[in-house]
Scaffold this active site. Structure first.
Site: not given
Length: 184
Positions: A101, A104, A150, A153, A173
């Site tokens: 991510c 984070c 995520c 976060c 995707c």
């Protein structure tokens, strides 16, 4: 005599009130909410599982996210925008490593599950760990889709569809600008 007792009562009451005020002012901050936590799985950049950890969620103001993210990454991750297909820097990355991510650094996908879907976005047939992402129903633009974010976060990463390859039949995707590739 009533005057002396009234003064004494007044002074005692005032002293008690002052002591209460001082005690209230210096009390522990128990009224403040503790940070929310989530349980995720940590991975090395080579994709090796390190273990399960409970960590605080990453929460920032809109201005803080805007200050640390590139503009398109900010729009995609914080406002569920989408990058233009076939423009993402990670579309053709096939090196061994982990896609994390961008907000984070939580491990989201492994290069071992990446495939070319022909859709114009990096696609994966499974996340690196289900614990690291969340999925929610997305009814935007008149479509019924499943959004992927995520877990740590709440960054919007992309969507998952049921037209992927085996063994899962799923196609995650994902927007390139929502990820950072960590080469093994």
């Amino acid at each position: 005599m009533p005057n002396t007792e009234s003064r004494r009562s007044f002074l005692l009451a005032s002293g008690a009130a002052l002591a209460g005020l001082v005690a209230w002012r210096w009390r522990p901050a128990v009224h403040m909410a503790l940070p929310k936590t989530v349980t995720i799985v940590e991975f090395t950049d080579a994709g090796d599982r390190k273990g399960v950890v409970t960590v605080p969620t990453v929460q920032k103001t809109d201005a803080e996210w805007k200050a640390i993210l590139p503009t398109l990454s900010y729009e995609v991750t914080r406002h569920a925008d989408t990058e233009v297909p076939f423009t993402g820097a990670l579309l053709k990355v096939h090196d061994k490593g982990v896609f994390r991510c961008i907000c984070c650094d939580t491990a989201a996908f492994s290069s071992a599950t990446k495939f070319d879907s022909g859709t114009g976005w990096p696609s994966f047939w499974t996340p690196i760990a289900k614990e690291n992402i969340s999925e929610t129903r997305d009814l935007s633009y008149g479509m019924d889709r499943t959004a992927v974010a995520c877990k740590r976060c709440d960054a919007h990463l992309g969507h998952v569809f049921d037209d992927g390859p085996q063994p899962t039949g799923l196609r995650y995707c994902i927007n390139s600008v929502a990820l950072r590739f960590a080469k093994a």
